[in-house]
Design a protein around this motif. Sequence first.
Motif, PDB file in Angstrom:
ATOM      1  N   GLU A  86      48.814  40.655  30.599  1.00  0.00           N
ATOM      2  CA  GLU A  86      50.003  39.826  30.675  1.00  0.00           C
ATOM      3  C   GLU A  86      50.543  39.567  29.276  1.00  0.00           C
TER       4      GLU A  86
ATOM      5  N   TYR B 256      41.907  45.581  36.173  1.00  0.00           N
ATOM      6  CA  TYR B 256      42.272  44.586  35.169  1.00  0.00           C
ATOM      7  C   TYR B 256      43.781  44.360  35.159  1.00  0.00           C
ATOM      8  N   THR B 257      44.191  43.218  34.574  1.00  0.00           N
ATOM      9  CA  THR B 257      45.595  42.862  34.421  1.00  0.00           C
ATOM     10  C   THR B 257      45.858  42.496  32.962  1.00  0.00           C
TER      11      THR B 257
ATOM     12  N   PHE C 125      46.291  46.252  43.411  1.00  0.00           N
ATOM     13  CA  PHE C 125      45.134  47.067  43.060  1.00  0.00           C
ATOM     14  C   PHE C 125      44.837  48.101  44.140  1.00  0.00           C
TER      15      PHE C 125
ATOM     16  N   ILE D  77      53.912  42.473  32.585  1.00  0.00           N
ATOM     17  CA  ILE D  77      52.579  42.504  33.203  1.00  0.00           C
ATOM     18  C   ILE D  77      52.244  43.943  33.581  1.00  0.00           C
ATOM     19  N   ARG D  78      51.000  44.345  33.380  1.00  0.00           N
ATOM     20  CA  ARG D  78      50.541  45.682  33.742  1.00  0.00           C
ATOM     21  C   ARG D  78      49.177  45.566  34.413  1.00  0.00           C
ATOM     22  N   GLN D  79      48.979  46.342  35.454  1.00  0.00           N
ATOM     23  CA  GLN D  79      47.695  46.375  36.151  1.00  0.00           C
ATOM     24  C   GLN D  79      47.218  47.818  36.234  1.00  0.00           C
TER      25      GLN D  79
ATOM     26  N   SER E   8      39.092  35.838  32.385  1.00  0.00           N
ATOM     27  CA  SER E   8      40.290  35.996  31.566  1.00  0.00           C
ATOM     28  C   SER E   8      40.040  35.579  30.126  1.00  0.00           C
TER      29      SER E   8
ATOM     30  N   ASP F 203      39.919  41.449  37.046  1.00  0.00           N
ATOM     31  CA  ASP F 203      40.144  40.928  38.396  1.00  0.00           C
ATOM     32  C   ASP F 203      38.993  41.224  39.344  1.00  0.00           C
TER      33      ASP F 203
END
Length: 451
Positions: A141, A138-139, A89, A178-180, A114, A125
């Motif tokens: 998945e 944010y994440t 982040f 996964i993407r953040q 979550s 997050d």
Amino acid sequence: MDEYRDEQVRELPELEAMKEYMEDIPIPSEIDARIWSGIRAGRQRRRRRVFSRVAAYTACLLLLVSVASVRFSPEVAAYVGEIPGLKPFVELIHYDKGLELAIDNDFMQPVGLSEEQDGIKVTIDGMIADESRIIVFYTLENVDGRKSVVNFNGARISNVEHISSSYGSGAFEEDWKIRQDTIEFQPEDGTRLPDTLELELKLNKVSEAATTDIEWHFSVPVDKAKFEGMKETYDLNQTVAVEGQKITFGKMTVYPTRIGVEVNYDPANTKKLFYLDDLRLVDERGEAFSSIMNGISGSTINENSQVLYFQSNYFKKPKHLYLRASSIRALDKDKLEVKVDLERKQLLARPDSQLTLKDIGTSSEDGQDILVFELKNNNPLDQDRMYSLFEGAFKDAAGHSFESHMTGTSGNGADTEYQFYILKEKYQSPLTLHIQDYPTRIHGDIDIQIK
């Protein structure tokens, strides 16, 4: 106030991350098969969208250009090392020195909420917030591992009125894991945040089997004690003239996450001033804090007034501070219209010979035609810039108003192609489009001492 994004990549020596704009091409939900075929053929480019209470003023959005390595200040690196999972982040906000300083000064609020739906897990997050700006981290998945493309369809805080949002696509290829990323919210001036933010996220999932719209709801607690009353205000009230064009700098407000400077353009100016290329705040050590690069970079008050946002030096506490610039993108007010003869496929009016009409044709998008322009530009200042060339609104010769909801860009550098989509209609030719930004400039030194 209407929010907009700066559609440029500025040359900033102190940053290693560069940005460029990407275009937002909506995916029709009723043609799943065609979408999936397109996904396999290649990725679709999208742009971020900014939504406002008054109007949705869509502009191009910024794509993070990958760099070979990411370096942090020793203080930030040490702070990141103490908190597992935080480093990605910090890399997301590395383009903004003000946000790095905020993290270094314990301004991050952990959240850790979550929820899983349809094989996708969303985690909120953490966030950085003050009275001017909220950055949500944010994440996403892909917990079921199925191939799909996921894109944001909306993000809002339902229990706060008069707040705008800016966000980007979550995933860009079908085999993502996964993407953040971040979502930015801007409350209207004077808005008092509640103790809990009711956050709503809408995502669109496209797979071989189906296209699904999914909605998430989170109640995010806010530690207002971290930021209440943390701002400084300066009355600049100074007018400068650059090639005969007058600009007045009004109030400057310094928050932990950003700095806002009021800018007023003299209505008697003969040119439309689009953007101050290199406007920056410089302290006594020569360190520059430049405009926001990946986020809301300004707010339009009216036709001749704006608030421009800068990276914040709130935690630096400089002894002396200067506002400086030397280049402004501008165009004569009598050259802001582009007239397109649909039958002859030619331009009847344009700013200069740099802009040409390449083609008028039928788009692959259902029910739309496309105007294809080319902009020749060899200015070194624009080597890595992409422009939001036209406003969305346009008219035909009968005076009827229309709106384009899609644009495209291809190429970069000397020759750039711009696509302007229009609904299939019986227009009375010629069409009149309005220039939103253009690579012509005026030059002159601006140097204002703030303190």
